[in-house]
Design a protein around this motif. Structure first.
Motif, PDB file in Angstrom:
ATOM      1  N   VAL A   1      32.565  35.133  44.541  1.00 13.22           N
ATOM      2  CA  VAL A   1      32.117  33.738  44.521  1.00 13.22           C
ATOM      3  C   VAL A   1      30.735  33.619  45.160  1.00 13.22           C
ATOM      4  CG1 VAL A   1      32.662  31.380  45.200  1.00 13.22           C
ATOM      5  CG2 VAL A   1      34.523  32.960  44.623  1.00 13.22           C
ATOM      6  N   ILE A   2      30.542  34.284  46.297  1.00  8.71           N
ATOM      7  CA  ILE A   2      29.238  34.262  46.963  1.00  8.71           C
ATOM      8  C   ILE A   2      28.166  34.811  46.030  1.00  8.71           C
ATOM      9  CG2 ILE A   2      27.882  35.191  48.872  1.00  8.71           C
ATOM     10  CD1 ILE A   2      29.840  33.068  49.783  1.00  8.71           C
TER      11      ILE A   2
ATOM     12  N   ARG B   1      42.233  33.472  41.158  1.00  8.33           N
ATOM     13  CA  ARG B   1      41.283  33.236  42.238  1.00  8.33           C
ATOM     14  C   ARG B   1      40.495  34.519  42.491  1.00  8.33           C
ATOM     15  NH1 ARG B   1      44.515  30.154  47.022  1.00  8.33           N
ATOM     16  NH2 ARG B   1      42.387  29.918  47.833  1.00  8.33           N
ATOM     17  N   ALA B   2      39.185  34.440  42.333  1.00  7.15           N
ATOM     18  CA  ALA B   2      38.325  35.603  42.536  1.00  7.15           C
ATOM     19  C   ALA B   2      38.100  35.839  44.027  1.00  7.15           C
ATOM     20  CB  ALA B   2      36.989  35.394  41.833  1.00  7.15           C
TER      21      ALA B   2
ATOM     22  N   TRP C   1      38.340  26.770  50.623  1.00  7.32           N
ATOM     23  CA  TRP C   1      39.484  27.473  50.047  1.00  7.32           C
ATOM     24  C   TRP C   1      39.340  28.993  50.007  1.00  7.32           C
ATOM     25  CZ3 TRP C   1      38.473  22.455  48.204  1.00  7.32           C
ATOM     26  CH2 TRP C   1      39.545  21.563  48.304  1.00  7.32           C
ATOM     27  N   GLY C   2      38.162  29.515  50.283  1.00  7.34           N
ATOM     28  CA  GLY C   2      38.019  30.970  50.221  1.00  7.34           C
ATOM     29  C   GLY C   2      37.997  31.454  48.786  1.00  7.34           C
ATOM     30  N   GLU C   3      39.001  32.208  48.385  1.00  6.37           N
ATOM     31  CA  GLU C   3      39.064  32.722  47.017  1.00  6.37           C
ATOM     32  C   GLU C   3      39.179  31.577  46.022  1.00  6.37           C
ATOM     33  OE1 GLU C   3      42.296  35.488  46.963  1.00  6.37           O
ATOM     34  OE2 GLU C   3      41.142  37.045  48.000  1.00  6.37           O
ATOM     35  N   LEU C   4      38.438  31.694  44.899  1.00  3.58           N
ATOM     36  CA  LEU C   4      38.336  30.594  43.939  1.00  3.58           C
ATOM     37  C   LEU C   4      38.322  31.113  42.508  1.00  3.58           C
ATOM     38  CD1 LEU C   4      35.359  28.612  45.536  1.00  3.58           C
ATOM     39  CD2 LEU C   4      37.757  27.891  45.561  1.00  3.58           C
ATOM     40  N   PRO C   5      38.754  30.294  41.566  1.00  7.78           N
ATOM     41  CA  PRO C   5      38.456  30.601  40.166  1.00  7.78           C
ATOM     42  C   PRO C   5      36.949  30.485  39.932  1.00  7.78           C
ATOM     43  CG  PRO C   5      40.180  28.929  40.349  1.00  7.78           C
ATOM     44  CD  PRO C   5      39.568  29.083  41.714  1.00  7.78           C
ATOM     45  N   ILE C   6      36.398  31.369  39.145  1.00  9.63           N
ATOM     46  CA  ILE C   6      34.981  31.293  38.787  1.00  9.63           C
ATOM     47  C   ILE C   6      34.888  30.746  37.366  1.00  9.63           C
ATOM     48  CG2 ILE C   6      32.872  32.590  38.358  1.00  9.63           C
ATOM     49  CD1 ILE C   6      33.729  34.510  40.564  1.00  9.63           C
ATOM     50  N   LEU C   7      34.333  29.565  37.242  1.00  8.16           N
ATOM     51  CA  LEU C   7      34.199  28.901  35.949  1.00  8.16           C
ATOM     52  C   LEU C   7      32.721  28.871  35.601  1.00  8.16           C
ATOM     53  CD1 LEU C   7      36.547  25.839  36.668  1.00  8.16           C
ATOM     54  CD2 LEU C   7      37.161  28.155  35.982  1.00  8.16           C
TER      55      LEU C   7
END
Length: 591
Positions: free
Chosen positions: A230-231, A224-225, A201-207
């Motif tokens: 995320v990396i 979405r970060a 998905w590429g950009e993601l929420p960071i939980l």
């Protein structure tokens, strides 16, 4: 660096990381990928966790006292995490979503959604599968792997719950490192699930923590970060995990299959390799390749120095339950029934379904053994009248072809092995993963096998790719490529320009890692899927006897949109829930 890192030396096998998932007590056996997943956990305002139904299968044989309670009773966080046995069982469940050979909802392989195999029976009208990728018939409301958004975030939430309660977990006086090892496992698993999300998905929420929707109903709707954030989260988790985990479990073989420092290093190398690749690195920042090369080299050195070497027989890697080359794996499905490896893959004449068929495009990419040249080279020695003779030995270890001997008979696509009505077959079948001893008529001859998640050959090729991009071709790159080729019985690659070596490495990955779920992601991270997966693909027909005639019909015209198909859409149900509360949560571009 280990002086002989490029060799195929043979120390005592490090089988510690190569086995099944966890067996921490009698009730913890291999987790079947075909069983239903436990529902996600819910937390009440009183901080009581509905863990009974999640842990019940794990506690049934080991903790009978929990079964003495009334059905309405709950196991609290205190009871789970203040007992290290229960805490470990909680962690065991997090492993359950590690990927397997077949993908969600049906027995379809990711190889059938790229230029490796064809799915003979297209079921995409009933449920999403490889056919949706190949025809482009996808939408945010209905697409393959859509369930993995919730599944992987559910496992991340479980990781966060453990980490939030880590201080409650007691030290095991008989195994003092056990507590910190569990923390390391959870950090690695969280990184692994985030990696699997970011490549989809590429950009993601960071939980990063557990939040209670009753206390903070608006705080759970995240934006979405950016991918690099995320990396960074993934690498941070892996850095801490490295300090907490043993390099392998040679001294504690009952923990085979658990996360280890070796796995953390291999995953770090893979993450950084992807992050340096064109899809993640459109500006071609060379520093990313340098960092990736260093990480991939560290992973390879550690693997070789701890006994994870190239196994002498390529075909055995995928049918032996323990193998010195396999760094991480999970149990595969069984042999029989719907979703069984052998049932789904075997030709019809062996009482298989013949559902997964290698493409002619894959067959054509195997070089000639004696010359090491592609079959398109006039000097290769290829004979189109005997197209399967003299090929790279990995060909016959990966693909069954017309006229091959299998289970005591010659495969015949015009006879016993003809596809059933409605199937579109290439007339090739997988050899990789299959046991010739399995008798699908009698239901006998099967042994346990594994689905390989990481192995040493990948580490060689990861390093070769990153090193070539960072510093250009040279002895280190050639040694890595040729170590893999030598194990297969192929001539050394002599070298070339940076561009030529890049193409050679890509071809070597295609052959060495065929049908192992790398190709689908490789053609995306290299940004060549718009060509590779956007063309006609072929099978073979054989006519006549003696001097037979081979023709190569089109099986399917596949499509791939560069504007949108490099990333998956966020499931529409998530967009509907989140976007109304947080307009910053956007759908994937193009969808």
């Amino acid at each position: 660096m280990c002086a002989n890192w490029a060799s195929t030396r043979n120390p005592t096998p490090a089988t510690a990381g190569a086995g099944s998932l966890i067996r921490s007590c009698a009730c913890i056996t291999r987790v079947s990928p075909l069983t239903s997943k436990p529902p996600s956990m819910k937390i009440t305002r009183m901080k009581t966790v509905h863990l009974l139904w999640l842990l019940l299968p794990l506690l049934a044989a080991c903790s009978k006292n929990y079964l003495d309670r009334k059905p309405s009773d709950l196991i609290t966080e205190e009871e789970v995490f203040r007992n290290i046995e229960n805490a470990e069982k909680f962690v065991n469940v997090i492993y359950q979503s590690l990927p397997n050979i077949y993908k969600p909802r049906s027995a379809w392989a990711l190889s059938s959604a790229t230029d490796e195999t064809n799915q003979a029976g297209d079921n995409s009208a009933s449920y999403p599968d490889a056919g949706n990728f190949n025809t482009g018939s996808m939408s945010p409301a209905n697409f393959p792997m859509q369930d993995q958004w919730a599944e992987y975030f559910g496992k991340i939430r479980s990781c966060n719950l453990f980490l939030a309660n880590y201080d409650k977990v007691p030290v095991d006086p008989n195994y003092p490192e056990r507590r910190s090892r569990l923390r390391g496992e959870v950090l690695l698993l969280r990184a692994y699930y985030y990696f699997n999300l970011v490549i989809r998905w590429g950009e993601l929420p960071i939980l990063s923590e557990v939040q209670n929707p009753f206390d903070e109903p608006d705080a759970i709707y995240y934006k979405r970060a950016p991918i690099q954030e995320v990396i960074a989260v993934i690498l941070k988790d892996l850095a801490e995990a490295e300090t907490l985990l043993p390099v392998n479990y040679t001294s504690r073989p009952n923990n085979w299959g658990r996360a280890s420092k070796m796995i953390a290093l291999a995953l770090k190398g893979r993450v950084l390799l992807y992050n340096a690749s064109p899809l993640f690195n459109p500006a071609n920042d060379q520093s990313r390749w340098t960092v990736a090369a260093e990480a991939c080299r560290a992973a390879l050195d550690t693997a070789l120095n701890t006994g994870y070497t190239l196994h002498g027989n390529y075909g055995e890697i995928f049918i032996q339950y323990f193998n010195r080359e396999v760094i991480w794996s999970r149990p595969s499905p069984g042999a029989f029934g719907d979703g069984g490896i052998d049932r789904e893959m075997n030709p019809r004449g062996a009482n298989g379904y013949g559902n997964i068929n290698p493409l002619q495009e894959l067959v054509d990419d195997y070089e000639m053994k004696n010359t090491g040249l592609p079959i398109t080279d006039p000097a290769s020695g290829y004979n189109p009248q005997r197209p399967y003779d003299g090929r790279d030995p990995r060909f016959a270890a990966t693909i069954l072809y017309p006229g091959a001997m299998w289970k005591g008979r010659l495969l015949d696509p015009n006879g016993a092995d003809a596809p059933r009505s409605g199937q579109i077959s290439t007339n090739y079948w997988p050899r990789k993963y299959q046991l010739e001893s399995v008798n699908l008529f009698a239901g006998t001859g099967a042994t346990d096998r594994k689905w390989v998640l990481m192995r040493t050959a990948e580490l060689y090729l990861n390093y070769a790719e990153a090193e070539n991009e960072a510093r250009g071709p040279g002895a280190a790159v050639y040694n890595a490529i040729n170590a893999v080729r030598a194990r297969a019985g192929m001539p050394d690659y002599g070298g070339g320009s940076k561009d030529a070596v890049r193409e050679k490495i890509r071809r070597e990955r295609r052959i060495e890692l065929a049908l192992e779920d790398h190709r689908f992601w490789d053609v995306r991270r290299w940004k060549i899927a718009e060509t590779i997966d956007n063309r006609e693909v072929h099978g073979v027909t054989v006519t006549g006897s003696g001097n037979v005639t081979y023709t190569y019909p089109v099986i399917e015209k596949r499509v791939f949109s560069a504007a949108r198909n490099y990333w998956l859409p966020v499931p529409q149900s998530e967009i509907d829930k989140v976007s109304a509360r947080n307009p910053e949560f956007k759908q994937t571009p193009g969808w």
